[in-house]
Design a protein around this motif. Structure first.
Motif, mmCIF file in Angstrom:
data_model
loop_
_atom_site.group_PDB
_atom_site.id
_atom_site.type_symbol
_atom_site.label_atom_id
_atom_site.label_comp_id
_atom_site.label_asym_id
_atom_site.label_seq_id
_atom_site.Cartn_x
_atom_site.Cartn_y
_atom_site.Cartn_z
ATOM 1 N N VAL A 1 -2.281 -1.016 10.872
ATOM 2 C CA VAL A 1 -2.787 -2.378 10.776
ATOM 3 C C VAL A 1 -2.794 -2.856 9.331
ATOM 4 O O VAL A 1 -2.469 -4.007 9.033
ATOM 5 C CB VAL A 1 -4.211 -2.472 11.366
ATOM 6 N N ALA A 2 -3.183 -1.983 8.424
ATOM 7 C CA ALA A 2 -3.213 -2.315 6.995
ATOM 8 C C ALA A 2 -3.239 -1.024 6.198
ATOM 9 O O ALA A 2 -3.715 0.009 6.672
ATOM 10 C CB ALA A 2 -4.424 -3.178 6.650
ATOM 11 N N GLN A 3 -2.737 -1.113 4.977
ATOM 12 C CA GLN A 3 -2.702 0.055 4.096
ATOM 13 C C GLN A 3 -2.709 -0.424 2.657
ATOM 14 O O GLN A 3 -2.109 -1.446 2.333
ATOM 15 C CB GLN A 3 -1.446 0.880 4.377
ATOM 16 N N SER A 4 -3.394 0.316 1.803
ATOM 17 C CA SER A 4 -3.441 -0.059 0.391
ATOM 18 C C SER A 4 -3.478 1.183 -0.481
ATOM 19 O O SER A 4 -4.107 2.178 -0.127
ATOM 20 C CB SER A 4 -4.682 -0.913 0.097
ATOM 21 N N MET A 5 -2.797 1.102 -1.617
ATOM 22 C CA MET A 5 -2.907 2.123 -2.659
ATOM 23 C C MET A 5 -3.468 1.476 -3.922
ATOM 24 O O MET A 5 -3.029 0.397 -4.321
ATOM 25 C CB MET A 5 -1.566 2.765 -2.991
ATOM 26 N N THR A 6 -4.438 2.142 -4.531
ATOM 27 C CA THR A 6 -4.959 1.716 -5.818
ATOM 28 C C THR A 6 -4.859 2.874 -6.802
ATOM 29 O O THR A 6 -4.797 4.039 -6.407
ATOM 30 C CB THR A 6 -6.422 1.254 -5.720
ATOM 31 N N THR A 7 -4.846 2.535 -8.087
ATOM 32 C CA THR A 7 -4.872 3.548 -9.138
ATOM 33 C C THR A 7 -6.064 3.281 -10.040
ATOM 34 O O THR A 7 -6.834 2.345 -9.826
ATOM 35 C CB THR A 7 -3.557 3.551 -9.926
ATOM 36 N N ASP A 8 -6.243 4.119 -11.029
ATOM 37 C CA ASP A 8 -7.422 4.007 -11.888
ATOM 38 C C ASP A 8 -7.484 2.658 -12.600
ATOM 39 O O ASP A 8 -6.464 2.109 -13.023
ATOM 40 C CB ASP A 8 -7.413 5.122 -12.943
ATOM 41 N N THR A 9 -8.686 2.154 -12.740
ATOM 42 C CA THR A 9 -8.939 0.938 -13.503
ATOM 43 C C THR A 9 -9.868 1.283 -14.666
ATOM 44 O O THR A 9 -10.289 2.437 -14.830
ATOM 45 C CB THR A 9 -9.613 -0.125 -12.622
ATOM 46 N N GLU A 10 -10.227 0.291 -15.442
ATOM 47 C CA GLU A 10 -11.145 0.528 -16.561
ATOM 48 C C GLU A 10 -12.460 1.123 -16.077
ATOM 49 O O GLU A 10 -13.086 1.916 -16.788
ATOM 50 C CB GLU A 10 -11.390 -0.781 -17.308
ATOM 51 N N GLU A 11 -12.882 0.750 -14.868
ATOM 52 C CA GLU A 11 -14.141 1.260 -14.326
ATOM 53 C C GLU A 11 -14.122 2.777 -14.197
ATOM 54 O O GLU A 11 -15.170 3.434 -14.307
ATOM 55 C CB GLU A 11 -14.418 0.615 -12.970
ATOM 56 N N VAL B 1 -5.250 6.125 -1.395
ATOM 57 C CA VAL B 1 -4.585 5.413 -0.312
ATOM 58 C C VAL B 1 -5.516 5.356 0.889
ATOM 59 O O VAL B 1 -6.021 6.387 1.342
ATOM 60 C CB VAL B 1 -3.261 6.098 0.088
ATOM 61 N N VAL B 2 -5.744 4.154 1.386
ATOM 62 C CA VAL B 2 -6.541 3.946 2.597
ATOM 63 C C VAL B 2 -5.648 3.291 3.635
ATOM 64 O O VAL B 2 -4.929 2.330 3.323
ATOM 65 C CB VAL B 2 -7.793 3.082 2.309
ATOM 66 N N THR B 3 -5.686 3.803 4.860
ATOM 67 C CA THR B 3 -4.827 3.328 5.953
ATOM 68 C C THR B 3 -5.679 3.059 7.183
ATOM 69 O O THR B 3 -6.441 3.926 7.608
ATOM 70 C CB THR B 3 -3.761 4.374 6.289
ATOM 71 N N MET B 4 -5.530 1.882 7.772
ATOM 72 C CA MET B 4 -6.211 1.525 9.021
ATOM 73 C C MET B 4 -5.178 1.567 10.160
ATOM 74 O O MET B 4 -4.117 0.938 10.054
ATOM 75 C CB MET B 4 -6.817 0.129 8.920
ATOM 76 N N VAL B 5 -5.496 2.297 11.207
ATOM 77 C CA VAL B 5 -4.591 2.398 12.353
ATOM 78 C C VAL B 5 -5.349 2.016 13.613
ATOM 79 O O VAL B 5 -6.559 2.172 13.724
ATOM 80 C CB VAL B 5 -3.992 3.823 12.489
ATOM 81 N N ARG B 6 -4.567 1.532 14.610
ATOM 82 C CA ARG B 6 -5.185 1.044 15.851
ATOM 83 C C ARG B 6 -4.253 1.325 17.020
ATOM 84 O O ARG B 6 -3.042 1.176 16.917
ATOM 85 C CB ARG B 6 -5.441 -0.461 15.727
ATOM 86 N N ARG B 7 -4.808 1.713 18.137
ATOM 87 C CA ARG B 7 -4.027 1.946 19.341
ATOM 88 C C ARG B 7 -3.772 0.620 20.039
ATOM 89 O O ARG B 7 -4.647 -0.232 20.126
ATOM 90 C CB ARG B 7 -4.778 2.877 20.305
ATOM 91 N N GLY B 8 -2.579 0.476 20.566
ATOM 92 C CA GLY B 8 -2.267 -0.736 21.306
ATOM 93 C C GLY B 8 -1.479 -1.710 20.474
ATOM 94 O O GLY B 8 -1.394 -1.606 19.256
ATOM 95 N N ARG B 9 -0.884 -2.676 21.152
ATOM 96 C CA ARG B 9 -0.032 -3.658 20.461
ATOM 97 C C ARG B 9 -0.504 -5.050 20.792
ATOM 98 O O ARG B 9 -1.119 -5.315 21.787
ATOM 99 C CB ARG B 9 1.414 -3.471 20.881
#
Length: 397
Positions: A245-255, A389-397
């Motif tokens: 459904v959605a996926q994102s990768m982030t890397t280090d920030t100043e925080e 990396v965070v990934t959201m998955v869902r059953r069904g279409r």
């Protein structure tokens, strides 16, 4: 365009040198299982991203060639402990970008026994890609003789305990839960249950972390077939399809570095931002999720990730795991596979193995560890240096 997982496979994760096999043998087993699960041939595959950390360049080709010699493009991927999910993300991008209809994401690792070094190469800290991260740790806590990865996460645990009152028993409860879950996972490196007291009494690796709260080095491989909606329809794969459904990768920030805190430098800010992006893109929140596979390389990282994913407020994660909210009968089931702590952690395979577990869960194919009625899953995979990396998955279409 949408992307779907239609086939997954993995080997049993094992202690290094426990079986006489090579990394290409692992990929033949895991990749072959994923193709069989999808009901397709290797000749249908148009791109192959392959994740690993400890082998030489083009090891991805050597491994993928066990599945066929079709001339398909093979990409070698290395992103520390987030390597597997990075290969999966490449597969998704190929599909959602309209470049390919069928991509095979592979991840494997053949490791050495003993504690993991400070980076994927275990080399000189002065030239290590994670030297800046360990410099933050050393400035606040010094540098001891314990394994460096255990030290940086153990120091994050000490900070959490000092700031929020988190207890050793709460940290041990993470290990107890995940070891208990792995009893029903035939792919897990360990399948033994332990009490909180037994986990507290185990050998100390770096205070407050004991051996049974630390992920082991492991051999193993995992694979996932990622396809387009058109491919699903043409091949009649709707019953197998699990949507990314959605996926994102982030890397280090100043925080990550500004506070001088190990809690930040081991990746909590990266994880929090990746989760925020996924929730925004998917229109789903953590309240919609049924089952979670997250990166519990050490027990403290599971607690830090609860907070980053919005499962509880900052400082409340120890109480959350102690309450039973993250196991069967609770609000979520977290790491039904046993997680990295008990299932094992072959770096290049870990992120894809998380997706394999979630796919089985959402299809209702997880056997004795099945989460009843699971429809939405979330995976979290992180590597120092850094990537989350965070990934959201869902059953069904």
């Amino acid at each position: 365009m949408k992307s779907y997982i239609v086939g997954v496979g993995m080997t049993k994760f094992e202690k290094p040198e426990s079986r006489d096999w090579q990394y290409w043998d692992m990929v033949r087993e895991a990749g072959g299982a994923a193709l069989s699960d999808a009901g397709i041939a290797y000749g249908d595959v148009q791109q192959v991203p392959v994740g690993y950390c400890f082998q030489a360049s083009t090891a991805g080709q050597r491994a993928a060639y066990e599945l066929g010699l079709t001339g398909v493009p093979v990409y070698n991927v290395n992103n520390n402990c987030a390597t597997g999910s990075t290969a999966l993300m490449m597969a998704r991008q190929f599909v959602e970008g309209g470049i390919s209809d069928c991509v095979l994401a592979l991840g494997f690792e053949k490791m050495q026994r003993g504690a993991l070094g400070g980076g994927a190469d275990g080399g000189d800290f002065k030239t290590s890609p994670v030297a800046r991260h360990y410099g933050i740790m050393a400035a606040r806590h010094g540098f001891e003789m314990s394994p460096p990865t255990a030290q940086i996460f153990g120091d994050a645990a000490r900070e959490h305990m000092e700031k929020h009152g988190t207890t050793p028993a709460q940290l041990a409860a993470v290990g107890a839960k995940n070891h208990r879950h792995s009893v029903n996972n035939p792919y897990a490196q360990f399948q033994d249950a332990y009490t909180v007291d037994e986990i507290l009494a185990a050998k100390t690796i770096h205070t407050p972390l004991t051996k049974l709260q630390c992920s082991p080095t492991s051999d193993g491989a995992a694979a996932a077939v990622v396809v387009s909606e058109r491919f699903v329809e043409e091949r009649g794969l709707g019953e197998k399809a699990v949507e990314i459904v959605a996926q994102s990768m982030t890397t280090d920030t100043e925080e990550s570095f500004a506070s001088g805190s190990c809690v930040d430098v081991v990746g909590q800010p990266m994880s929090r931002e990746a989760a925020r992006q996924v929730y925004e893109a998917s229109g789903l929140g953590i309240e919609d999720v049924d089952v979670v596979e997250l990166h519990d390389c050490f027990s403290i990282n599971e607690l830090l990730t609860y907070e980053a994913l919005g499962m509880c407020a900052a400082g409340e994660s120890g109480k959350l795991v102690e309450s039973g909210a993250t196991t069967y009968g609770g609000r979520w089931v977290v790491n039904p596979s046993g997680g990295l702590i008990s299932k094992g952690h072959p770096l290049g395979a870990t992120g894809i193995a998380q997706i394999a577990e979630l796919t089985w869960q959402l299809r209702g194919e997880a056997g004795g560890r099945q989460v009843a009625g699971a429809r939405v899953g979330l995976a979290h995979n992180i590597g120092l240096g850094g990537a989350a990396v965070v990934t959201m998955v869902r059953r069904g279409r």
